[in-house]
Scaffold this motif. Structure first.
Motif, PDB file in Angstrom:
ATOM      1  N   ASP A  22     -10.584  -6.612 -79.093  1.00  0.00           N
ATOM      2  CA  ASP A  22      -9.728  -5.929 -80.053  1.00  0.00           C
ATOM      3  C   ASP A  22     -10.059  -6.353 -81.481  1.00  0.00           C
ATOM      4  OD1 ASP A  22      -7.413  -4.188 -80.629  1.00  0.00           O
ATOM      5  OD2 ASP A  22      -6.496  -6.063 -81.318  1.00  0.00           O
ATOM      6  N   LYS A  23     -10.286  -7.653 -81.680  1.00  0.00           N
ATOM      7  CA  LYS A  23     -10.650  -8.152 -83.004  1.00  0.00           C
ATOM      8  C   LYS A  23     -12.010  -7.602 -83.437  1.00  0.00           C
ATOM      9  CE  LYS A  23      -7.985 -12.395 -83.158  1.00  0.00           C
ATOM     10  NZ  LYS A  23      -8.030 -13.757 -83.661  1.00  0.00           N
ATOM     11  N   ALA A  24     -12.930  -7.464 -82.504  1.00  0.00           N
ATOM     12  CA  ALA A  24     -14.251  -6.922 -82.822  1.00  0.00           C
ATOM     13  C   ALA A  24     -14.131  -5.478 -83.301  1.00  0.00           C
ATOM     14  CB  ALA A  24     -15.159  -6.997 -81.596  1.00  0.00           C
ATOM     15  N   ARG A  25     -13.305  -4.713 -82.642  1.00  0.00           N
ATOM     16  CA  ARG A  25     -13.113  -3.310 -83.043  1.00  0.00           C
ATOM     17  C   ARG A  25     -12.504  -3.194 -84.435  1.00  0.00           C
ATOM     18  NH1 ARG A  25     -10.560  -1.228 -77.443  1.00  0.00           N
ATOM     19  NH2 ARG A  25     -12.501  -0.762 -76.362  1.00  0.00           N
ATOM     20  N   GLY A  51     -12.495 -10.012 -67.336  1.00  0.00           N
ATOM     21  CA  GLY A  51     -12.262  -9.591 -68.711  1.00  0.00           C
ATOM     22  C   GLY A  51     -13.492  -8.950 -69.332  1.00  0.00           C
ATOM     23  N   MET A  52     -14.662  -9.532 -69.059  1.00  0.00           N
ATOM     24  CA  MET A  52     -15.916  -8.965 -69.565  1.00  0.00           C
ATOM     25  C   MET A  52     -16.072  -7.522 -69.108  1.00  0.00           C
ATOM     26  SD  MET A  52     -18.731 -11.988 -69.027  1.00  0.00           S
ATOM     27  CE  MET A  52     -20.030 -10.795 -68.891  1.00  0.00           C
ATOM     28  N   HIS A  53     -15.814  -7.290 -67.846  1.00  0.00           N
ATOM     29  CA  HIS A  53     -16.062  -5.961 -67.292  1.00  0.00           C
ATOM     30  C   HIS A  53     -14.914  -4.995 -67.568  1.00  0.00           C
ATOM     31  CE1 HIS A  53     -19.901  -6.937 -65.546  1.00  0.00           C
ATOM     32  NE2 HIS A  53     -19.381  -8.116 -65.258  1.00  0.00           N
ATOM     33  N   PHE A  54     -13.696  -5.479 -67.575  1.00  0.00           N
ATOM     34  CA  PHE A  54     -12.552  -4.610 -67.850  1.00  0.00           C
ATOM     35  C   PHE A  54     -12.577  -4.122 -69.300  1.00  0.00           C
ATOM     36  CE2 PHE A  54      -8.136  -3.761 -69.049  1.00  0.00           C
ATOM     37  CZ  PHE A  54      -7.757  -2.906 -68.036  1.00  0.00           C
ATOM     38  N   PHE A  55     -12.873  -5.025 -70.228  1.00  0.00           N
ATOM     39  CA  PHE A  55     -12.887  -4.680 -71.646  1.00  0.00           C
ATOM     40  C   PHE A  55     -14.280  -4.283 -72.144  1.00  0.00           C
ATOM     41  CE2 PHE A  55      -9.329  -7.748 -71.231  1.00  0.00           C
ATOM     42  CZ  PHE A  55      -8.304  -6.883 -71.558  1.00  0.00           C
ATOM     43  N   HIS A  56     -15.288  -4.317 -71.274  1.00  0.00           N
ATOM     44  CA  HIS A  56     -16.679  -4.023 -71.650  1.00  0.00           C
ATOM     45  C   HIS A  56     -17.076  -4.874 -72.855  1.00  0.00           C
ATOM     46  CE1 HIS A  56     -16.641  -0.685 -68.855  1.00  0.00           C
ATOM     47  NE2 HIS A  56     -15.490  -0.306 -69.386  1.00  0.00           N
ATOM     48  N   HIS A  57     -16.890  -6.167 -72.708  1.00  0.00           N
ATOM     49  CA  HIS A  57     -17.089  -7.080 -73.823  1.00  0.00           C
ATOM     50  C   HIS A  57     -18.063  -8.193 -73.439  1.00  0.00           C
ATOM     51  CE1 HIS A  57     -16.200  -8.767 -77.656  1.00  0.00           C
ATOM     52  NE2 HIS A  57     -15.617  -9.849 -77.180  1.00  0.00           N
ATOM     53  N   LYS A  58     -19.041  -8.422 -74.281  1.00  0.00           N
ATOM     54  CA  LYS A  58     -20.052  -9.475 -74.110  1.00  0.00           C
ATOM     55  C   LYS A  58     -20.968  -9.215 -72.915  1.00  0.00           C
ATOM     56  CE  LYS A  58     -18.596 -12.138 -77.457  1.00  0.00           C
ATOM     57  NZ  LYS A  58     -19.349 -12.234 -78.688  1.00  0.00           N
ATOM     58  N   THR A  59     -21.028  -7.996 -72.443  1.00  0.00           N
ATOM     59  CA  THR A  59     -21.866  -7.700 -71.280  1.00  0.00           C
ATOM     60  C   THR A  59     -23.338  -7.533 -71.643  1.00  0.00           C
ATOM     61  OG1 THR A  59     -21.317  -5.354 -71.499  1.00  0.00           O
ATOM     62  CG2 THR A  59     -20.002  -6.652 -69.947  1.00  0.00           C
ATOM     63  N   ARG A  60     -23.655  -7.394 -72.933  1.00  0.00           N
ATOM     64  CA  ARG A  60     -25.060  -7.257 -73.353  1.00  0.00           C
ATOM     65  C   ARG A  60     -25.723  -8.596 -73.623  1.00  0.00           C
ATOM     66  NH1 ARG A  60     -25.241  -2.106 -77.456  1.00  0.00           N
ATOM     67  NH2 ARG A  60     -24.502  -0.587 -75.953  1.00  0.00           N
ATOM     68  N   HIS A  61     -24.921  -9.641 -73.791  1.00  0.00           N
ATOM     69  CA  HIS A  61     -25.470 -10.968 -74.064  1.00  0.00           C
ATOM     70  C   HIS A  61     -25.880 -11.610 -72.745  1.00  0.00           C
ATOM     71  CE1 HIS A  61     -24.107 -10.901 -78.241  1.00  0.00           C
ATOM     72  NE2 HIS A  61     -22.966 -10.381 -77.794  1.00  0.00           N
TER      73      HIS A  61
END
Length: 72
Positions: A22-25, A51-61
């Motif tokens: 949310d902060k990133a957005r 959390g990574m998969h639910f929010f699609h966050h940090k999955t590219r790192h």
């Protein structure tokens, strides 16, 4: 008692990933990556993974994509 700890730390990890997304957005100050990984290391790896998969966050790192499952 250890089950309560695991439930709480995994809920915290899950919420941390959601808050950071949310902060990133919104372009606000972010949660440090080392803190996101630390919460996984101290028992919140399942919450972090979900959390990574639910929010699609940090999955590219790569260090999150492969590191969190290794911690589990």
């Amino acid at each position: 008692m250890k089950y309560i700890y695991l439930i709480v730390i995994n809920a915290v990890a899950f919420l941390m990933y959601g808050i950071d997304k949310d902060k990133a957005r919104k372009g606000k100050w972010r949660i440090k990556e080392k803190d996101l990984i630390l919460v996984a290391v101290i028992g919140g790896s399942i919450g972090a993974f979900l959390g990574m998969h639910f929010f699609h966050h940090k999955t590219r790192h790569w260090y999150f994509r492969y590191g969190i499952p290794v911690i589990m």
